[in-house]
Design a protein around this motif. Sequence first.
Motif, PDB file in Angstrom:
ATOM      1  N   VAL A  45      64.462  74.465  43.706  1.00  0.00           N
ATOM      2  CA  VAL A  45      63.747  75.067  43.983  1.00  0.00           C
ATOM      3  C   VAL A  45      61.708  74.217  44.826  1.00  0.00           C
ATOM      4  O   VAL A  45      61.221  74.344  45.628  1.00  0.00           O
ATOM      5  CB  VAL A  45      63.087  75.774  43.064  1.00  0.00           C
ATOM      6  N   SER A  46      61.402  73.167  43.794  1.00  0.00           N
ATOM      7  CA  SER A  46      60.568  72.478  44.536  1.00  0.00           C
ATOM      8  C   SER A  46      60.649  71.858  45.578  1.00  0.00           C
ATOM      9  O   SER A  46      59.895  72.158  46.195  1.00  0.00           O
ATOM     10  CB  SER A  46      59.672  71.427  43.662  1.00  0.00           C
ATOM     11  N   ASP A  47      61.934  72.061  46.383  1.00  0.00           N
ATOM     12  CA  ASP A  47      61.639  71.135  47.857  1.00  0.00           C
ATOM     13  C   ASP A  47      62.040  72.125  48.860  1.00  0.00           C
ATOM     14  O   ASP A  47      61.052  72.495  49.485  1.00  0.00           O
ATOM     15  CB  ASP A  47      62.809  70.770  47.654  1.00  0.00           C
ATOM     16  N   THR A  48      62.290  73.475  48.063  1.00  0.00           N
ATOM     17  CA  THR A  48      62.652  75.104  49.121  1.00  0.00           C
ATOM     18  C   THR A  48      61.658  75.305  49.321  1.00  0.00           C
ATOM     19  O   THR A  48      61.384  75.558  50.684  1.00  0.00           O
ATOM     20  CB  THR A  48      63.370  75.813  48.470  1.00  0.00           C
ATOM     21  N   TRP A  49      60.384  75.461  48.122  1.00  0.00           N
ATOM     22  CA  TRP A  49      59.140  76.449  48.880  1.00  0.00           C
ATOM     23  C   TRP A  49      58.233  75.982  49.920  1.00  0.00           C
ATOM     24  O   TRP A  49      57.502  75.775  50.765  1.00  0.00           O
ATOM     25  CB  TRP A  49      58.975  76.732  47.587  1.00  0.00           C
ATOM     26  N   ARG A  50      58.141  73.872  49.485  1.00  0.00           N
ATOM     27  CA  ARG A  50      57.362  73.227  50.657  1.00  0.00           C
ATOM     28  C   ARG A  50      58.158  73.249  51.518  1.00  0.00           C
ATOM     29  O   ARG A  50      57.668  73.234  52.846  1.00  0.00           O
ATOM     30  CB  ARG A  50      57.570  72.112  49.947  1.00  0.00           C
ATOM     31  N   PHE A  51      59.266  73.198  51.396  1.00  0.00           N
ATOM     32  CA  PHE A  51      60.268  73.564  52.829  1.00  0.00           C
ATOM     33  C   PHE A  51      59.685  74.681  53.760  1.00  0.00           C
ATOM     34  O   PHE A  51      59.534  74.837  54.550  1.00  0.00           O
ATOM     35  CB  PHE A  51      61.953  73.228  52.654  1.00  0.00           C
ATOM     36  N   MET A  52      60.060  75.778  52.828  1.00  0.00           N
ATOM     37  CA  MET A  52      59.678  76.840  53.708  1.00  0.00           C
ATOM     38  C   MET A  52      58.525  77.026  54.237  1.00  0.00           C
ATOM     39  O   MET A  52      57.737  77.663  55.081  1.00  0.00           O
ATOM     40  CB  MET A  52      59.588  78.453  52.662  1.00  0.00           C
ATOM     41  N   GLU A  53      57.565  76.632  53.296  1.00  0.00           N
ATOM     42  CA  GLU A  53      55.592  75.841  54.222  1.00  0.00           C
ATOM     43  C   GLU A  53      55.897  76.205  55.310  1.00  0.00           C
ATOM     44  O   GLU A  53      54.497  76.062  56.009  1.00  0.00           O
ATOM     45  CB  GLU A  53      54.636  75.496  53.168  1.00  0.00           C
ATOM     46  N   ALA A  54      56.874  74.386  55.561  1.00  0.00           N
ATOM     47  CA  ALA A  54      56.337  74.103  56.441  1.00  0.00           C
ATOM     48  C   ALA A  54      57.388  74.829  57.934  1.00  0.00           C
ATOM     49  O   ALA A  54      55.966  75.458  59.444  1.00  0.00           O
ATOM     50  CB  ALA A  54      57.333  73.007  56.779  1.00  0.00           C
ATOM     51  N   VAL A  55      57.890  75.655  57.390  1.00  0.00           N
ATOM     52  CA  VAL A  55      58.709  76.188  58.357  1.00  0.00           C
ATOM     53  C   VAL A  55      57.306  77.256  58.812  1.00  0.00           C
ATOM     54  O   VAL A  55      56.936  78.009  60.344  1.00  0.00           O
ATOM     55  CB  VAL A  55      60.177  77.594  57.954  1.00  0.00           C
ATOM     56  N   LYS A  56      57.346  78.080  57.883  1.00  0.00           N
ATOM     57  CA  LYS A  56      56.417  79.767  58.399  1.00  0.00           C
ATOM     58  C   LYS A  56      55.073  79.090  59.412  1.00  0.00           C
ATOM     59  O   LYS A  56      54.388  79.187  59.374  1.00  0.00           O
ATOM     60  CB  LYS A  56      55.855  79.568  56.959  1.00  0.00           C
ATOM     61  N   LYS A  57      54.416  77.504  59.116  1.00  0.00           N
ATOM     62  CA  LYS A  57      53.025  77.221  59.784  1.00  0.00           C
ATOM     63  C   LYS A  57      53.648  76.568  61.469  1.00  0.00           C
ATOM     64  O   LYS A  57      52.540  76.528  61.787  1.00  0.00           O
ATOM     65  CB  LYS A  57      52.392  75.498  59.106  1.00  0.00           C
ATOM     66  N   GLY A  58      54.876  76.768  60.951  1.00  0.00           N
ATOM     67  CA  GLY A  58      55.060  76.588  63.090  1.00  0.00           C
ATOM     68  C   GLY A  58      56.527  74.795  62.780  1.00  0.00           C
ATOM     69  O   GLY A  58      56.093  75.069  63.708  1.00  0.00           O
ATOM     70  N   ALA A  59      56.603  74.222  62.082  1.00  0.00           N
ATOM     71  CA  ALA A  59      57.296  73.365  61.938  1.00  0.00           C
ATOM     72  C   ALA A  59      58.558  74.061  63.340  1.00  0.00           C
ATOM     73  O   ALA A  59      59.223  74.329  63.288  1.00  0.00           O
ATOM     74  CB  ALA A  59      57.709  72.499  60.759  1.00  0.00           C
ATOM     75  N   LYS A  60      59.196  72.986  64.113  1.00  0.00           N
ATOM     76  CA  LYS A  60      60.634  73.002  64.778  1.00  0.00           C
ATOM     77  C   LYS A  60      60.864  72.651  63.474  1.00  0.00           C
ATOM     78  O   LYS A  60      61.296  71.850  63.337  1.00  0.00           O
ATOM     79  CB  LYS A  60      60.389  72.326  65.597  1.00  0.00           C
ATOM     80  N   LEU A  61      62.489  73.237  63.880  1.00  0.00           N
ATOM     81  CA  LEU A  61      63.568  72.884  62.568  1.00  0.00           C
ATOM     82  C   LEU A  61      64.986  73.164  63.773  1.00  0.00           C
ATOM     83  O   LEU A  61      65.015  73.847  64.410  1.00  0.00           O
ATOM     84  CB  LEU A  61      63.996  73.987  61.590  1.00  0.00           C
ATOM     85  N   VAL A  62      65.555  72.498  63.483  1.00  0.00           N
ATOM     86  CA  VAL A  62      67.174  71.738  64.413  1.00  0.00           C
ATOM     87  C   VAL A  62      68.038  71.253  63.062  1.00  0.00           C
ATOM     88  O   VAL A  62      67.880  70.883  62.191  1.00  0.00           O
ATOM     89  CB  VAL A  62      67.031  70.421  64.790  1.00  0.00           C
ATOM     90  N   VAL A  63      69.118  72.535  63.203  1.00  0.00           N
ATOM     91  CA  VAL A  63      69.622  72.243  61.820  1.00  0.00           C
ATOM     92  C   VAL A  63      71.570  71.732  62.329  1.00  0.00           C
ATOM     93  O   VAL A  63      71.934  72.249  63.329  1.00  0.00           O
ATOM     94  CB  VAL A  63      70.179  73.697  61.487  1.00  0.00           C
ATOM     95  N   LEU A  64      72.166  70.682  61.718  1.00  0.00           N
ATOM     96  CA  LEU A  64      73.760  70.766  61.722  1.00  0.00           C
ATOM     97  C   LEU A  64      74.165  71.224  60.786  1.00  0.00           C
ATOM     98  O   LEU A  64      74.144  70.708  59.646  1.00  0.00           O
ATOM     99  CB  LEU A  64      73.700  69.335  62.618  1.00  0.00           C
ATOM    100  N   SER A  65      75.137  72.083  61.025  1.00  0.00           N
ATOM    101  CA  SER A  65      75.883  72.544  59.907  1.00  0.00           C
ATOM    102  C   SER A  65      76.553  73.857  60.821  1.00  0.00           C
ATOM    103  O   SER A  65      76.617  74.602  61.599  1.00  0.00           O
ATOM    104  CB  SER A  65      74.938  73.154  59.294  1.00  0.00           C
ATOM    105  N   PRO A  66      77.657  73.219  60.455  1.00  0.00           N
ATOM    106  CA  PRO A  66      79.424  74.055  60.881  1.00  0.00           C
ATOM    107  C   PRO A  66      79.200  75.739  60.459  1.00  0.00           C
ATOM    108  O   PRO A  66      79.361  76.123  61.030  1.00  0.00           O
ATOM    109  CB  PRO A  66      80.422  74.021  60.038  1.00  0.00           C
ATOM    110  N   VAL A  67      78.112  75.685  59.106  1.00  0.00           N
ATOM    111  CA  VAL A  67      78.295  77.496  59.049  1.00  0.00           C
ATOM    112  C   VAL A  67      76.829  77.756  59.284  1.00  0.00           C
ATOM    113  O   VAL A  67      76.056  76.952  59.445  1.00  0.00           O
ATOM    114  CB  VAL A  67      78.223  77.805  57.414  1.00  0.00           C
ATOM    115  N   PHE A  68      76.703  79.277  59.390  1.00  0.00           N
ATOM    116  CA  PHE A  68      75.485  80.209  60.014  1.00  0.00           C
ATOM    117  C   PHE A  68      75.440  79.981  57.926  1.00  0.00           C
ATOM    118  O   PHE A  68      75.075  81.251  57.814  1.00  0.00           O
ATOM    119  CB  PHE A  68      75.195  81.210  60.675  1.00  0.00           C
TER     120      PHE A  68
END
Length: 695
Positions: free
Chosen positions: A252-275
């Motif tokens: 949780v503590s990592d996720t909400w900080r991660f989402m703060e970065a996404v919300k402020k406009g950080a680009k996100l590249v995801v390598l994952s076989p599933v959506f």
Amino acid sequence: MQRTSISRRDVLKTGITIGVLGGVSGILLKAAAEAASAKAEAPAANIVSIPSICGMCMAQCAIYINVVNGKPVRIRPNTNAPTSAMGICARGVSGTFTAWLNPDAIKKPMARRALVDWVEGKISWEEAKRQLMQSRGGYDDMVEVDWKTAIEIIAKKLKELADNNERHAMTFLFGAWGPTASMRAAVSIRRFADTYGCGQITFDNPYCTYPRYLGHWVTWGHGHQAHTVCVDYKEAEAILVIRRNVIGAGVVSDTWRFMEAVKKGAKLVVLSPVFDETASYATVWLPVKPGTDLAVLLAFIKYVLDNGYYVEHYLRTFTNAPFLIKENGLPLLASEVAWDKYNMAEPAGFAYVVWDLATNAPAPDAVAKTAALFGQFEVQLRDGTVARVKTALTILKEWVDANLAALAKKHGVEDYFEAAAREADVNIDDLKKAAEIVAKYRAVAPIGWHDPRYSNSPQTWRAVGILLALLGRIQQPGGIFLLTHLIMPYAGIYTKVLKYTRKDVPYKTIRGMTFSEYISANLPAIYAIPLAPPLPGPSDRGAAPVPALVEEWAIEAEKRGYLYPYDTVQALYESVVHGKPFKTKVVFITGSNPIPQIGNSRLVEEIFRNLDLLIVHDVQFNDTTAFADIILPDIPYPERMDLALPGPFSPFPAISVRFPWYYEEYMNRLQQGKRRASLTRSSGLETGGLYLRSC
């Protein structure tokens, strides 16, 4: 206009209905009034919130356990703590079910009937063992026993081993399950093992995290454990997510900080076989085939190198990129160079060698003004020979180019992007866009915990480490911070990695410091489980060390060519089934369910079937308890009072302390005991000091 006619019968039905409803309403109103009155007269519920630490994963989120009238009823987040300021996950909230409502919870000790008959003297050990080997894998012959009987069975078998000088034939096996397993390993298990003279194994790591650890160890040059990595999301402009679902399965503590970065406009590249949840927020989602992440990472690295996106100052200052490497793969040391040929004094101490562009000559690492990052050179040596050397970064580029060229040949194409796209089965335009984002915005990659355990996992995580180093994203703003740098339980393994790679070179950790220097300099920040003083054991009396199964097995494994001979699963298998390097007969498992955790479950089952005695200590029945000979109930985490531990996932320094839900009642009784003791003393009555023990 349509007219409506109502018969007399309808009027009577309506009247009766209204009357019934009115009567029922009156009854309900009266009942409600009486209930309200009773509620007003009833005493207020006693509600207490006990601060504790969640035990559903290694994150150690801070929680409150709500206790109503002496019964635990709810788990909620402690929003005053940095680890759970934004709440806790559904798994954490469900801890009440796991602790008290779980139908699979183990309530009483259990043992197979053959063991009960054996300890009572009804059958021989040979007959008991025969029956055990036939019944393992099910519960048909399991019977409930009291703690005394369970302990008598274990004690009798351990005494038999001791009498036969086979103490080392017993080992503890525990999982890497954070605080619980770590504390047991550090305190109770280690104390017992030291006193009795047996071994201990962390079992699931080789198939869970070791592939990734190995990649980090041999790339970053020091011990590394996932949960000590903190990503500076606040300064991150781009994030590269590999083999992780930060949003859907993160801390949780990592996720909400991660989402703060996404919300402020950080680009996100995801390598994952599933959506998954994280991919749904991606600027570019690359649905790679499982296990092909490495091909994509190599394309990213080549793109960074070919287009000059690497951070030169960082590479020169904090990495071995400019070090000169000899043709045999070893770094050139200052002690090998004929410095008089270059009108330079020989360095007083140990030093690596670089090529100084300012003088166009070799120079000790710390002396060079501008170390070359690329190039091939010749250096005069003290023995009169000439060493042909390349910079480490040059060799890296050659290696990446060669691998991508081979991949292109495999797919019959010329372009490395097209080769990587075909290998990973992704759109080439998306791949190019992702590479540009990673390089241009110097993406940071969250590390995470586990790994899918592909054969190329160590190399994949080596590629991640190299990419982050090229982009200057290690121990730098917007990058990852290895908060504690070195995990003590793994420090020894790091030295073993060096031992089995380049034995004759004093490799350094953080640049400019040897392994010992690094430990000394960073000791206050090193992650260490708080240890209680150990009870006196054989080691305190100068006894010979207990043969360690993994160490003994590693000696033979090295001779057989194992690159990393510390696979505890294979070591235990060969010990139990083949008696190499010695026979393990008794295993005590706590904090681990190996059968579903290890890739080859049949191998694990064969280990269990060939033991003399298997003891499992757990909170619930699982795949492994079906093979146990003795099952001992453990207490769930809301009922534990544990030692203080660092809060590894906290974005701020924190200490985690777990209190049981009954803590207030316990303290009240303790205070009552003290008051009774005080009254006893004041009245002059003798109690034999029993009241002191109650305190």
